[in-house]
Write a protein that holds these residues in place. Sequence first.
Motif, PDB file in Angstrom:
ATOM      1  N   PHE A   1       0.830  -1.207   0.000  1.00 62.35           N
ATOM      2  CA  PHE A   1       0.000   0.000   0.000  1.00 62.35           C
ATOM      3  C   PHE A   1       0.868   1.263   0.000  1.00 62.35           C
ATOM      4  O   PHE A   1       0.590   2.210  -0.742  1.00 62.35           O
ATOM      5  CB  PHE A   1      -0.915   0.010   1.235  1.00 62.35           C
ATOM      6  CG  PHE A   1      -1.983  -1.038   1.228  1.00 62.35           C
ATOM      7  CD1 PHE A   1      -2.345  -1.706   0.075  1.00 62.35           C
ATOM      8  CD2 PHE A   1      -2.653  -1.357   2.410  1.00 62.35           C
ATOM      9  CE1 PHE A   1      -3.337  -2.677   0.078  1.00 62.35           C
ATOM     10  CE2 PHE A   1      -3.657  -2.317   2.419  1.00 62.35           C
ATOM     11  CZ  PHE A   1      -4.001  -2.981   1.257  1.00 62.35           C
TER      12      PHE A   1
ATOM     13  N   SER B   1     -10.396   5.135   1.513  1.00 59.12           N
ATOM     14  CA  SER B   1     -10.800   3.787   1.108  1.00 59.12           C
ATOM     15  C   SER B   1     -12.306   3.640   1.204  1.00 59.12           C
ATOM     16  O   SER B   1     -12.970   4.378   1.934  1.00 59.12           O
ATOM     17  CB  SER B   1     -10.116   2.733   1.981  1.00 59.12           C
ATOM     18  OG  SER B   1     -10.529   2.862   3.330  1.00 59.12           O
TER      19      SER B   1
ATOM     20  N   LEU C   1       0.361   3.672  -3.257  1.00 56.81           N
ATOM     21  CA  LEU C   1      -0.608   4.733  -2.998  1.00 56.81           C
ATOM     22  C   LEU C   1       0.084   6.018  -2.547  1.00 56.81           C
ATOM     23  O   LEU C   1       1.074   5.979  -1.816  1.00 56.81           O
ATOM     24  CB  LEU C   1      -1.603   4.287  -1.918  1.00 56.81           C
ATOM     25  CG  LEU C   1      -2.524   3.121  -2.286  1.00 56.81           C
ATOM     26  CD1 LEU C   1      -3.256   2.627  -1.045  1.00 56.81           C
ATOM     27  CD2 LEU C   1      -3.509   3.539  -3.371  1.00 56.81           C
TER      28      LEU C   1
ATOM     29  N   ILE D   1      -4.925   9.082   2.331  1.00 56.14           N
ATOM     30  CA  ILE D   1      -5.321   8.001   1.425  1.00 56.14           C
ATOM     31  C   ILE D   1      -6.662   7.470   1.916  1.00 56.14           C
ATOM     32  O   ILE D   1      -6.795   7.034   3.060  1.00 56.14           O
ATOM     33  CB  ILE D   1      -4.273   6.875   1.401  1.00 56.14           C
ATOM     34  CG1 ILE D   1      -2.944   7.408   0.863  1.00 56.14           C
ATOM     35  CG2 ILE D   1      -4.761   5.699   0.551  1.00 56.14           C
ATOM     36  CD1 ILE D   1      -1.780   6.445   1.039  1.00 56.14           C
TER      37      ILE D   1
ATOM     38  N   THR E   1      -9.465   6.425  -7.625  1.00 56.77           N
ATOM     39  CA  THR E   1      -9.329   5.041  -7.163  1.00 56.77           C
ATOM     40  C   THR E   1      -8.187   4.371  -7.909  1.00 56.77           C
ATOM     41  O   THR E   1      -8.123   4.420  -9.143  1.00 56.77           O
ATOM     42  CB  THR E   1     -10.624   4.240  -7.381  1.00 56.77           C
ATOM     43  OG1 THR E   1     -11.709   4.923  -6.749  1.00 56.77           O
ATOM     44  CG2 THR E   1     -10.495   2.848  -6.782  1.00 56.77           C
ATOM     45  N   LYS E   2      -7.296   3.712  -7.161  1.00 58.66           N
ATOM     46  CA  LYS E   2      -6.092   3.136  -7.765  1.00 58.66           C
ATOM     47  C   LYS E   2      -5.971   1.638  -7.540  1.00 58.66           C
ATOM     48  O   LYS E   2      -5.371   0.926  -8.355  1.00 58.66           O
ATOM     49  CB  LYS E   2      -4.849   3.852  -7.211  1.00 58.66           C
ATOM     50  CG  LYS E   2      -3.568   3.522  -7.969  1.00 58.66           C
ATOM     51  CD  LYS E   2      -2.424   4.406  -7.507  1.00 58.66           C
ATOM     52  CE  LYS E   2      -1.152   4.117  -8.319  1.00 58.66           C
ATOM     53  NZ  LYS E   2      -0.014   4.951  -7.858  1.00 58.66           N
TER      54      LYS E   2
ATOM     55  N   ASP F   1      -4.943   9.536  -3.143  1.00 57.47           N
ATOM     56  CA  ASP F   1      -5.424   8.316  -3.797  1.00 57.47           C
ATOM     57  C   ASP F   1      -6.544   7.674  -2.992  1.00 57.47           C
ATOM     58  O   ASP F   1      -6.742   7.953  -1.804  1.00 57.47           O
ATOM     59  CB  ASP F   1      -4.288   7.311  -3.977  1.00 57.47           C
ATOM     60  CG  ASP F   1      -3.332   7.675  -5.096  1.00 57.47           C
ATOM     61  OD1 ASP F   1      -3.726   8.481  -5.965  1.00 57.47           O
ATOM     62  OD2 ASP F   1      -2.197   7.162  -5.101  1.00 57.47           O
ATOM     63  N   HIS F   2      -7.243   6.759  -3.642  1.00 56.14           N
ATOM     64  CA  HIS F   2      -8.375   6.047  -3.047  1.00 56.14           C
ATOM     65  C   HIS F   2      -8.250   4.572  -3.412  1.00 56.14           C
ATOM     66  O   HIS F   2      -7.765   4.229  -4.498  1.00 56.14           O
ATOM     67  CB  HIS F   2      -9.688   6.626  -3.591  1.00 56.14           C
ATOM     68  CG  HIS F   2     -10.913   5.872  -3.192  1.00 56.14           C
ATOM     69  ND1 HIS F   2     -11.565   4.982  -4.053  1.00 56.14           N
ATOM     70  CD2 HIS F   2     -11.636   5.865  -2.036  1.00 56.14           C
ATOM     71  CE1 HIS F   2     -12.621   4.477  -3.439  1.00 56.14           C
ATOM     72  NE2 HIS F   2     -12.692   4.998  -2.220  1.00 56.14           N
ATOM     73  N   MET F   3      -8.654   3.691  -2.485  1.00 61.20           N
ATOM     74  CA  MET F   3      -8.625   2.260  -2.768  1.00 61.20           C
ATOM     75  C   MET F   3      -9.956   1.619  -2.419  1.00 61.20           C
ATOM     76  O   MET F   3     -10.700   2.125  -1.578  1.00 61.20           O
ATOM     77  CB  MET F   3      -7.489   1.570  -2.007  1.00 61.20           C
ATOM     78  CG  MET F   3      -7.664   1.524  -0.499  1.00 61.20           C
ATOM     79  SD  MET F   3      -6.335   0.582   0.324  1.00 61.20           S
ATOM     80  CE  MET F   3      -6.763  -1.085  -0.165  1.00 61.20           C
TER      81      MET F   3
END
Length: 392
Positions: free
Chosen positions: A93, A128, A97, A126, A147-148, A101-103
Amino acid sequence: MKKQLHFETKAIRTQIKTTHEKEHSTPMYLTSSFVFDDAEEMRATFAEEVDRNTYSRFTNPNTTEFIDKMCALEGAEAGYATATGMAAVFSTFATLLSAGDHMLSCRSIFGSSHSVITKFLPKYKIESTYLDLNDTDSWQSKVQPNTKILFLETPTNPGIELIDLEFANAFAKKNGLIFIVDNCFATPYLQQPISYGADLVIHSATKYLDGQGRVMGGMIVGKSELIKEIYTFSRSTGPALSPFNAWVLSKSLETLAVRMDKHGENALKLAEWLESNENVEWVRYPFLPSHPQYQIAKKQMRSGGGMVCFGIKGGLKRGTKFLNEIGMCSLTANLGDTRTIITHPASTTHARLTDEEREATGIAPNLIRISAGLEHIDDIIEDLNAAFGQSK
């Protein structure tokens, strides 16, 4: 054309080159650094003009063998080994990231992975979002322009839910996401996410890869360009696996197939027995026809693996009594051992979650997780049966 070796053979015959001693079993390289013949060789090595060992935080022959073996078993291009499974998760991560960023992640994941995603990554801006595994139609609405990553566990911990890897890969590719799978419960023997399109696969080697509860370790394998980034980050930040643990883990992989076959055999018999037990509300095991994702399990897994979970009648109070009456089996938060392990996730591995978070994840107060060991199945069942009787 070179003959394609079977899984069991690759697990045993993937080794680094022997030394002048012609040893049959790989020796341990318990050294922190490696010497150079002259200043030019030293310069060229650090300039990465030549590929050789310099310092065991970067590379070591034992670590190299473990990585090469895991790449062969998972069908990966490259890999990096870490000191623990969580070091593998965080390093991945932290490498991929950046702030802003977004996951996306499935909600049912290991407790420490949940903590990293919800408590520590936000410190670095970051964000989520958790996905509902039972409503895949809603996934697309969760995707944001930033979103990555798509991060999934299958089977999940501790609810033993499954995710269709083929569907998940199509979703990730459609949205340009890096597709990462935690394959800890299944191991590469039962499931190869890369064959379904995963970009990276993560393991807590502490579990089934070791298989005997001895050492800690982590592994990240996958696309070489992503692993190179993770390696560059990790060689500076230091989550490296020790040479001794790498040696143990590489040797452990030689028996992974036979161990997982037995784990799966015992777990299926145990799940079938639990399903007919009057003390049990429900049972979840991938190769039980009653499992909601049974067809997915049959499609992407060789067997159901060694993990079983069930709900004990009588709730938390009865569950506590049940655990206190266990005799032979072990009460510990680990899994993947030769010894059968029984855990109450709500008060141990997922205790840091709020009641609401546990409820959303499906971790009921009466959920009991079992890592079926390699003892005789009759002895495992007898131990659980006695605990059921004494906890009424």
